[in-house]
Design a protein around this motif. Sequence first.
Motif, PDB file in Angstrom:
ATOM      1  N   GLY A  58      29.001  -2.945  17.616  1.00  0.00           N
ATOM      2  CA  GLY A  58      29.365  -2.046  18.493  1.00  0.00           C
ATOM      3  C   GLY A  58      28.337  -1.279  19.286  1.00  0.00           C
ATOM      4  N   GLY A  59      27.207  -2.106  19.482  1.00  0.00           N
ATOM      5  CA  GLY A  59      26.265  -1.622  20.416  1.00  0.00           C
ATOM      6  C   GLY A  59      25.153  -0.610  20.038  1.00  0.00           C
ATOM      7  N   GLY A  60      25.428  -0.196  18.653  1.00  0.00           N
ATOM      8  CA  GLY A  60      24.375   0.830  17.838  1.00  0.00           C
ATOM      9  C   GLY A  60      23.980   0.088  16.650  1.00  0.00           C
ATOM     10  N   ASP A  61      23.032   0.712  16.055  1.00  0.00           N
ATOM     11  CA  ASP A  61      22.540   0.488  14.808  1.00  0.00           C
ATOM     12  C   ASP A  61      23.476   0.758  13.771  1.00  0.00           C
ATOM     13  OD1 ASP A  61      20.295  -0.784  15.975  1.00  0.00           O
ATOM     14  OD2 ASP A  61      19.048   1.323  15.864  1.00  0.00           O
ATOM     15  N   GLY A  62      23.678  -0.084  12.758  1.00  0.00           N
ATOM     16  CA  GLY A  62      24.726   0.199  11.743  1.00  0.00           C
ATOM     17  C   GLY A  62      24.058   1.163  10.553  1.00  0.00           C
ATOM     18  N   GLY A  63      24.890   1.706  10.073  1.00  0.00           N
ATOM     19  CA  GLY A  63      24.356   2.230   8.674  1.00  0.00           C
ATOM     20  C   GLY A  63      25.607   2.145   7.670  1.00  0.00           C
ATOM     21  N   GLY A  64      25.131   2.033   6.399  1.00  0.00           N
ATOM     22  CA  GLY A  64      26.006   1.787   5.392  1.00  0.00           C
ATOM     23  C   GLY A  64      26.571   3.383   4.829  1.00  0.00           C
ATOM     24  N   GLY A  65      27.567   3.264   4.087  1.00  0.00           N
ATOM     25  CA  GLY A  65      27.905   4.491   3.355  1.00  0.00           C
ATOM     26  C   GLY A  65      27.589   4.431   1.887  1.00  0.00           C
ATOM     27  N   GLY A  66      27.714   5.789   1.347  1.00  0.00           N
ATOM     28  CA  GLY A  66      27.098   5.910   0.030  1.00  0.00           C
ATOM     29  C   GLY A  66      26.226   6.993  -0.029  1.00  0.00           C
ATOM     30  N   ASP A  67      25.548   7.055  -1.246  1.00  0.00           N
ATOM     31  CA  ASP A  67      24.572   7.996  -1.479  1.00  0.00           C
ATOM     32  C   ASP A  67      23.338   8.035  -0.484  1.00  0.00           C
ATOM     33  OD1 ASP A  67      26.032   9.570  -3.397  1.00  0.00           O
ATOM     34  OD2 ASP A  67      25.113   8.579  -4.909  1.00  0.00           O
ATOM     35  N   GLY A  68      22.766   9.113  -0.232  1.00  0.00           N
ATOM     36  CA  GLY A  68      21.598   8.929   0.592  1.00  0.00           C
ATOM     37  C   GLY A  68      21.032  10.469   0.766  1.00  0.00           C
ATOM     38  N   GLY A  69      20.463  10.700   1.826  1.00  0.00           N
ATOM     39  CA  GLY A  69      20.212  12.088   2.343  1.00  0.00           C
ATOM     40  C   GLY A  69      19.771  12.382   3.548  1.00  0.00           C
ATOM     41  N   VAL A  70      19.919  13.525   4.140  1.00  0.00           N
ATOM     42  CA  VAL A  70      19.662  13.797   5.552  1.00  0.00           C
ATOM     43  C   VAL A  70      18.851  15.008   5.426  1.00  0.00           C
ATOM     44  CG1 VAL A  70      21.812  12.776   6.357  1.00  0.00           C
ATOM     45  CG2 VAL A  70      21.908  15.213   5.777  1.00  0.00           C
TER      46      VAL A  70
END
Length: 140
Positions: free
Chosen positions: A2-14
């Motif tokens: 998709g032209g961008g860096d991918g990220g997975g779904g699930g737990d994490g933090g922001v």
Amino acid sequence: GGGGDGGGGGDGGVLASTSASTSEDSDSSALLSSLSRRGPDACGTVVVPLVGEEGCSPACTIRLHSSVLHVRGLGTPTAPCRDGHNVLCYNGEVFGGVDVDETKGDTQALMEALTEAASGGADDDVVRTMARVRGPWAFV
């Protein structure tokens, strides 16, 4: 994809922080250490300088930190997710409202949907896209 860096779904933090300084302080380092334990598969930071008056140095910086515990999609996720000038720090799982195929993580699919919504020029399109997302989430 998709032209961008991918990220997975699930737990994490922001985490988003602002500073009048261009260097990172010790408080931010301690928060990042805690945040990285929330999502051990990917953890990163994007620093965005906010430009002051014309010809002046940046008035302040915004630091966007994100970590991901990868649970869906192919490949190793990248956090924060970037697509050109757009940055997404996302924590959650998409259960519906945005198409997530088996090759993408939730963050990558959401970033693509938001980028498409923003390309129309109407701020309401971005809000409507986020309102469609079903499942637990937080984002910056």
